[in-house]
Design an enzyme around this catalytic site. Structure first.
Site, PDB file in Angstrom:
ATOM      1  N   CYS A  65      -1.092   3.734  -6.643  1.00  0.00           N
ATOM      2  CA  CYS A  65      -1.949   3.124  -5.495  1.00  0.00           C
ATOM      3  C   CYS A  65      -1.774   1.680  -5.930  1.00  0.00           C
ATOM      4  CB  CYS A  65      -3.202   3.736  -5.442  1.00  0.00           C
ATOM      5  SG  CYS A  65      -4.426   2.891  -4.395  1.00  0.00           S
ATOM      6  N   CYS A  78       0.771  -1.054   0.088  1.00  0.00           N
ATOM      7  CA  CYS A  78       0.086   0.098   0.084  1.00  0.00           C
ATOM      8  C   CYS A  78       0.812   1.206  -0.232  1.00  0.00           C
ATOM      9  CB  CYS A  78      -0.852  -0.015   1.317  1.00  0.00           C
ATOM     10  SG  CYS A  78      -1.736   1.318   1.540  1.00  0.00           S
TER      11      CYS A  78
HETATM   12  N1  DGL Z   1      -3.792   0.489  -2.089  1.00  0.00           N
HETATM   13  C1  DGL Z   1      -3.537   1.592  -1.194  1.00  0.00           C
HETATM   14  C2  DGL Z   1      -2.364   2.428  -1.812  1.00  0.00           C
HETATM   15  O1  DGL Z   1      -1.577   1.799  -2.529  1.00  0.00           O
HETATM   16  C3  DGL Z   1      -4.952   2.465  -1.341  1.00  0.00           C
HETATM   17  C4  DGL Z   1      -4.788   3.460  -0.169  1.00  0.00           C
HETATM   18  C5  DGL Z   1      -6.340   3.656   0.346  1.00  0.00           C
HETATM   19  O2  DGL Z   1      -6.886   2.909   1.085  1.00  0.00           O
HETATM   20  O3  DGL Z   1      -6.680   4.808   0.338  1.00  0.00           O
HETATM   21  O4  DGL Z   1      -2.281   3.363  -1.528  1.00  0.00           O
END
Ligand code: DGL
Length: 259
Positions: free
Chosen positions: A183, A73
């Site tokens: 993301c 993430c």
């Molecule tokens: N997968 C997360 C990232 O890479 C998502 C972030 C979120 O939950 O807003 O930033």
């Protein structure tokens, strides 16, 4: 040979895009994936809250005896990886937007980045951008609303298409030739992005780089599992297991776990 699993967590199902790269490169490794969908999105939470949630996820993966943790993430990496590395002795691998390769290869000298507010406002992101993209126009766009749509199984919906059209417009106006997906949920937008973007725009994410870094750190720490032919692949979510299984594909199933 080390049979302990690799732990992976994300604010939800998006990091399964990273898991796919890790599993492709390291097919012998046992893996445990945690999707903290109940608390998604992380992107607009405070740094303190993201650290708290990242510690909760880490503790659970440590209880399950993980030898290394991939923070799949971008938002949790930018906010929490420093604290995690200072607190625990196992290695942590993080993920950052691939600004560097985009900045090095752009011909139009304009690149677009789609990421969460947490990532785009972080010190780490600004440091990388200043270092590698000083003479380049970087069109930053917060992907507000994208993560919740993916979490509810609507990655390919008309609603998503309208959002993306809106977010891509300033990038197209600036003549970008690279779009950075900052993301780990966003690789699941590929079908729509390919439909909406002209062919000459290259779309890059960080999945492969994270997998390579994971392998390098396992080798360096003598933690590689070389001989396992039947790896145990576990997927847990505190959200909807069906959404997760559909993104995983290949007959994988996900289990509900309250955490
Ligand atoms: N997968 C997360 C990232 O890479 C998502 C972030 C979120 O939950 O807003 O930033």
């Amino acid at each position: 040979m080390n049979k302990q699993p690799i732990g992976i967590f994300d604010s939800g199902v998006g990091g399964t895009s990273i898991w796919k790269e890790i599993h492709a490169l390291l097919p012998n490794e046992n893996t445990i994936y945690l999707a903290d969908s109940k608390h998604a999105p992380y992107g607009n939470k405070s740094k303190e809250r993201i650290i708290e949630l990242s510690i909760k996820n880490t503790e659970l993966l440590l209880e399950k005896d993980c030898k290394l943790i991939v923070v799949a993430c971008n938002t949790a990496t930018t906010s929490a990886i420093k604290t995690l590395r200072e607190t625990y002795i196992i290695p942590f691998i993080g993920i950052e937007p691939a600004i560097k390769p985009a900045a090095l290869q752009t011909k139009t000298k304009a690149v677009g980045i789609l990421a969460t507010k947490g990532t785009l406002t972080s010190n780490l992101f600004h440091k990388t951008t200043n270092l590698f993209a000083e003479d380049i126009t970087v069109i930053e766009q917060v992907g507000e609303g994208i993560v919740p749509l993916i979490e509810s199984g609507k990655a390919q919906s008309n609603e998503m298409k309208s959002l993306l059209k809106l977010y891509l417009k300033p990038m197209l106006d600036a003549d970008i030739d690279y779009l950075v997906l900052g993301c780990s949920h966003y690789p699941y937008l590929m079908p729509l992005l390919l439909e909406l973007l002209p062919k000459h725009i290259k779309i890059i994410d960080s999945g492969e780089a994270v997998a390579k870094q994971t392998k390098a750190i396992l080798v360096q720490n003598d933690l590689l599992n070389t001989r396992n032919t039947n790896p145990k692949l576990q997927f847990y979510t505190n959200g909807n297991p069906e959404v997760m299984a559909s993104l995983l594909g290949n007959g994988h199933t996900a289990e509900y776990l309250d955490f």
